[in-house]
Design a protein around this motif. Structure first.
Motif, mmCIF file in Angstrom:
data_model
loop_
_atom_site.group_PDB
_atom_site.id
_atom_site.type_symbol
_atom_site.label_atom_id
_atom_site.label_comp_id
_atom_site.label_asym_id
_atom_site.label_seq_id
_atom_site.Cartn_x
_atom_site.Cartn_y
_atom_site.Cartn_z
ATOM 1 N N SER A 1 15.421 -8.370 -43.819
ATOM 2 C CA SER A 1 14.604 -7.435 -42.996
ATOM 3 C C SER A 1 13.902 -6.452 -43.920
ATOM 4 O O SER A 1 14.260 -6.313 -45.085
ATOM 5 N N VAL A 2 12.871 -5.802 -43.377
ATOM 6 C CA VAL A 2 12.166 -4.769 -44.126
ATOM 7 C C VAL A 2 12.331 -3.441 -43.404
ATOM 8 O O VAL A 2 12.709 -3.396 -42.232
ATOM 9 N N ILE A 3 12.076 -2.363 -44.099
ATOM 10 C CA ILE A 3 12.081 -1.037 -43.472
ATOM 11 C C ILE A 3 10.643 -0.650 -43.195
ATOM 12 O O ILE A 3 9.791 -0.651 -44.095
ATOM 13 N N ALA A 4 10.381 -0.388 -41.920
ATOM 14 C CA ALA A 4 9.059 0.067 -41.489
ATOM 15 C C ALA A 4 9.165 1.527 -41.079
ATOM 16 O O ALA A 4 10.191 1.948 -40.543
ATOM 17 N N TYR A 5 8.113 2.271 -41.385
ATOM 18 C CA TYR A 5 8.048 3.672 -40.949
ATOM 19 C C TYR A 5 6.943 3.781 -39.903
ATOM 20 O O TYR A 5 5.831 3.278 -40.116
ATOM 21 N N ILE A 6 7.284 4.405 -38.766
ATOM 22 C CA ILE A 6 6.376 4.514 -37.622
ATOM 23 C C ILE A 6 6.027 5.981 -37.411
ATOM 24 O O ILE A 6 6.937 6.825 -37.360
ATOM 25 N N GLY A 7 4.734 6.282 -37.270
ATOM 26 C CA GLY A 7 4.311 7.638 -36.916
ATOM 27 C C GLY A 7 4.148 7.733 -35.413
ATOM 28 O O GLY A 7 3.564 6.833 -34.801
ATOM 29 N N LEU A 8 4.678 8.793 -34.825
ATOM 30 C CA LEU A 8 4.557 9.017 -33.389
ATOM 31 C C LEU A 8 3.726 10.272 -33.171
ATOM 32 O O LEU A 8 3.910 11.264 -33.885
ATOM 33 N N GLY A 9 2.827 10.221 -32.202
ATOM 34 C CA GLY A 9 2.021 11.399 -31.891
ATOM 35 C C GLY A 9 1.594 11.405 -30.439
ATOM 36 O O GLY A 9 1.336 10.361 -29.851
ATOM 37 N N SER A 10 1.536 12.600 -29.863
ATOM 38 C CA SER A 10 1.073 12.756 -28.485
ATOM 39 C C SER A 10 0.517 14.155 -28.292
ATOM 40 O O SER A 10 1.048 15.118 -28.851
ATOM 41 N N ASN A 11 -0.560 14.265 -27.496
ATOM 42 C CA ASN A 11 -1.000 15.616 -27.118
ATOM 43 C C ASN A 11 -1.518 15.659 -25.685
ATOM 44 O O ASN A 11 -2.345 16.503 -25.323
ATOM 45 N N LEU A 12 -0.980 14.752 -24.876
ATOM 46 C CA LEU A 12 -1.322 14.760 -23.447
ATOM 47 C C LEU A 12 -0.087 14.474 -22.606
ATOM 48 O O LEU A 12 0.833 13.783 -23.060
ATOM 49 N N ASP A 13 -0.073 14.941 -21.384
ATOM 50 C CA ASP A 13 0.970 14.603 -20.403
ATOM 51 C C ASP A 13 2.382 14.855 -20.922
ATOM 52 O O ASP A 13 3.188 13.937 -21.006
ATOM 53 N N ASN A 14 2.666 16.082 -21.298
ATOM 54 C CA ASN A 14 4.004 16.469 -21.758
ATOM 55 C C ASN A 14 4.366 15.746 -23.056
ATOM 56 O O ASN A 14 5.255 14.891 -23.095
ATOM 57 N N PRO A 15 3.673 16.113 -24.137
ATOM 58 C CA PRO A 15 3.826 15.417 -25.416
ATOM 59 C C PRO A 15 5.260 15.309 -25.926
ATOM 60 O O PRO A 15 5.636 14.273 -26.470
ATOM 61 N N THR A 16 6.067 16.372 -25.742
ATOM 62 C CA THR A 16 7.456 16.296 -26.214
ATOM 63 C C THR A 16 8.186 15.164 -25.500
ATOM 64 O O THR A 16 8.867 14.348 -26.119
ATOM 65 N N GLN A 17 7.969 15.089 -24.197
ATOM 66 C CA GLN A 17 8.595 14.037 -23.391
ATOM 67 C C GLN A 17 8.096 12.653 -23.833
ATOM 68 O O GLN A 17 8.879 11.710 -23.953
ATOM 69 N N GLN A 18 6.788 12.562 -24.098
ATOM 70 C CA GLN A 18 6.199 11.280 -24.516
ATOM 71 C C GLN A 18 6.847 10.792 -25.805
ATOM 72 O O GLN A 18 7.207 9.629 -25.934
ATOM 73 N N VAL A 19 7.009 11.701 -26.769
ATOM 74 C CA VAL A 19 7.571 11.319 -28.066
ATOM 75 C C VAL A 19 9.056 11.013 -27.944
ATOM 76 O O VAL A 19 9.550 10.008 -28.474
ATOM 77 N N GLU A 20 9.771 11.852 -27.190
ATOM 78 C CA GLU A 20 11.218 11.613 -27.011
ATOM 79 C C GLU A 20 11.452 10.238 -26.381
ATOM 80 O O GLU A 20 12.306 9.460 -26.835
#
Ligand SMILES: CC1(C)Nc2nc(N)[nH]c(=O)c2N=C1O
Length: 161
Positions: A1-20
């Motif tokens: 397997s490989v290690i992948a790094y994913i960036g998460l971002g949100s700035n609409l519709d309750n962004p904290t909730q979207q990212v969580e």
């Protein structure tokens, strides 16, 4: 397997909730294991300023999927968050999942550029990444994480406790 790094971002519709909830969904990806995730950060928009602040984070994933398969899975998660594609390129979005790094791979196809070409000058990526990646990590074809961090100011990137 490989290690992948994913960036998460949100700035609409309750962004904290979207990212969580996106982090939760990443734990359920097939052929993958969520290894770690950063804190959440409140970050000033890069690009047009007339949009809300973002919530950003970075996660690491061990996966046996190939890069395109992983991208498909990430885009499927974006869809479940009602990511309206085709909206303004630099405009606000409910959820962005960016494949930042995929092991040692360098990929440049119409669908996929990895490592993410803009990540080296984005504090909203580098700061959360530095929480979960080795600080001396070499980012394929780009250089060392610690050298990128050194030329970034943390201005406009605030860690949420
Ligand atoms: C529009 C653009 C470049 N700006 C951003 N700005 C911030 N702070 N965070 C993001 O995730 C982000 N994503 C983008 O795609």
């Amino acid at each position: 397997s490989v290690i992948a790094y994913i960036g998460l971002g949100s700035n609409l519709d309750n962004p904290t909730q979207q990212v969580e909830s996106a982090l939760q969904e990443l734990t359920a990806l097939t052929h993958s294991t969520l290894l770690a995730h950063s804190s959440l950060y409140k970050t000033r928009p890069v690009g047009p300023q007339n949009q809300p602040y973002y919530i950003n984070a970075v996660a690491s994933l061990a996966t046996t999927l190939d890069a395109e398969e992983l991208l498909d899975q990430l885009q499927a998660i974006e869809q479940t968050h009602r990511r309206v594609r085709g909206t303004e390129r630099w405009g606000p979005r409910t959820l962005d999942l960016d494949l930042l790094i995929f092991g040692e791979a360098t990929i440049d196809t119409p669908r996929l550029r990895v490592p993410h070409p803009e990540m080296a000058d984005r504090a909203f990526v580098l700061l959360p990444l530095s929480e979960i990646a080795p600080i001396g990590m070499d980012i394929p074809g780009m250089g060392r994480l610690q050298d990128m961090l050194r030329i970034q100011s943390g201005e406009g990137v605030e860690r949420l406790d």
